[in-house]
Design a protein around this motif. Sequence first.
Motif, PDB file in Angstrom:
ATOM      1  N   HIS A  31      21.578 -30.406   4.459  1.00  0.00           N
ATOM      2  CA  HIS A  31      21.965 -30.578   3.055  1.00  0.00           C
ATOM      3  C   HIS A  31      23.253 -31.371   2.947  1.00  0.00           C
ATOM      4  CE1 HIS A  31      22.119 -29.605  -1.200  1.00  0.00           C
ATOM      5  NE2 HIS A  31      23.371 -29.216  -1.056  1.00  0.00           N
ATOM      6  N   PRO A  74      20.219 -26.246  -0.892  1.00  0.00           N
ATOM      7  CA  PRO A  74      19.847 -26.174   0.523  1.00  0.00           C
ATOM      8  C   PRO A  74      18.782 -25.121   0.776  1.00  0.00           C
ATOM      9  CG  PRO A  74      22.013 -25.202   0.165  1.00  0.00           C
ATOM     10  CD  PRO A  74      21.611 -25.829  -1.132  1.00  0.00           C
ATOM     11  N   TYR A  75      17.909 -25.403   1.731  1.00  0.00           N
ATOM     12  CA  TYR A  75      16.852 -24.458   2.074  1.00  0.00           C
ATOM     13  C   TYR A  75      16.530 -24.554   3.552  1.00  0.00           C
ATOM     14  CZ  TYR A  75      13.958 -28.688   1.593  1.00  0.00           C
ATOM     15  OH  TYR A  75      13.440 -29.957   1.714  1.00  0.00           O
ATOM     16  N   MET A 100      22.139 -25.929   6.072  1.00  0.00           N
ATOM     17  CA  MET A 100      23.374 -26.407   5.454  1.00  0.00           C
ATOM     18  C   MET A 100      23.794 -27.750   6.032  1.00  0.00           C
ATOM     19  SD  MET A 100      23.613 -23.997   3.347  1.00  0.00           S
ATOM     20  CE  MET A 100      25.087 -24.623   2.533  1.00  0.00           C
ATOM     21  N   ILE A 159      19.920 -21.086   9.126  1.00  0.00           N
ATOM     22  CA  ILE A 159      20.723 -21.302   7.918  1.00  0.00           C
ATOM     23  C   ILE A 159      21.763 -22.392   8.174  1.00  0.00           C
ATOM     24  CG2 ILE A 159      22.407 -20.214   6.368  1.00  0.00           C
ATOM     25  CD1 ILE A 159      20.761 -17.590   6.767  1.00  0.00           C
ATOM     26  N   CYS A 206      21.563 -20.493  -0.529  1.00  0.00           N
ATOM     27  CA  CYS A 206      20.604 -21.144   0.360  1.00  0.00           C
ATOM     28  C   CYS A 206      19.287 -20.394   0.213  1.00  0.00           C
ATOM     29  CB  CYS A 206      21.084 -21.115   1.810  1.00  0.00           C
ATOM     30  SG  CYS A 206      19.957 -21.923   2.987  1.00  0.00           S
TER      31      CYS A 206
END
Length: 363
Positions: A350, A119-120, A347, A343, A94
């Motif tokens: 994503h 993912p970011y 996720m 985070i 990530c």
Amino acid sequence: MMKNIYVLCGGRSPEHEVSLVTAMTIINGLNKQLYRVVPVYISREGCWQPLEPVTHELASVEELRAQTGSTVSAASSAADFLARLAADGDGGACVFPALHGEYGEDGTVQGMLELLNIPYVGNGVGASAASIDKTMTKKIAAAAGIPQSEYLYFHRQDWEQEEAQWCQRIETLIGYPCYVKPAKLGSSIGISCCANREELVVAITEAFRYDGKILVEQEIKGREVQLAVLGNERPVCSVAGEFVREADFFSYEKKYESGTLIKRIPAKLSAPVYEKLRAMTLSLFRALDGSGLMRTDFFVTDRGDIYLNEVNTLPGFTKNSMFPVLWEKTAGTTYTQLLDRLIELAMERHAGKQVTALQGVEA
């Protein structure tokens, strides 16, 4: 298996140094028992350099400032990193873009990561691109019914061809004092407060050093109040906060170098005014198609009138910055817990995109 968190820092923006401070604090705050934390330094020339995983407390931003070498091109260094990133795949990585301003907070990096299906953390391409441009933000806010001050914007060529006419338009519509701002920059860089035409011309010349489009705004006499948003489809809003300070221009030096800023959280507001601010904040988050996090800044006058000041898709993120402190005061969220939540949201978003893509293929 530990997830790899790649923290992007530095970058080509004038906010390069601010980014390093943000990144150092994020890296120190991340739970090293859960994540393998890899800083990725981007030089002022745009060269990418992944560093060794961090397992200790960083003591200085200098530990993040890699020597990329004059023979390494921006394109080849970025390609090398992206190949490494793509190899992680399958949810093993990530990206946390701790990049302020253009070439990081403006949708460019986000678009690259979308192409790689990585993912970011934070806002997507559309929200990032619209929010970095103050004029676009104002247009979207106006469509959402959010009040704001009078403003004008123009490009460098407009100014070069019609300097006197633009001065006259500014004086007629906006008057003095007024604020001159680069359209796509934060941290108060390139912003000036002007009391007359002589100062106006100097300020516009200075702002054009940072952007080819600038914004001139009417001054609003009021307190600046900030609210923070977390979430994706179901965003939640924090309590309001403000800095206790004199009612003058909040310069770069006052933000980052004075060391004397005092926060008041919750801000001194009536319940009806706070509810209006909260509703406007969530409305603007949705209008911009926000995700992950956002900070909105408003002016509140003595009469309780509200005007939008700006939106920030990657607000200041040191432990003492307004965004994390607002969440600590709102929900008791620690800095490390806030990073975990961001985070998780990355996720979650994503994963949702993977479902949508799969359904599109099946259709």
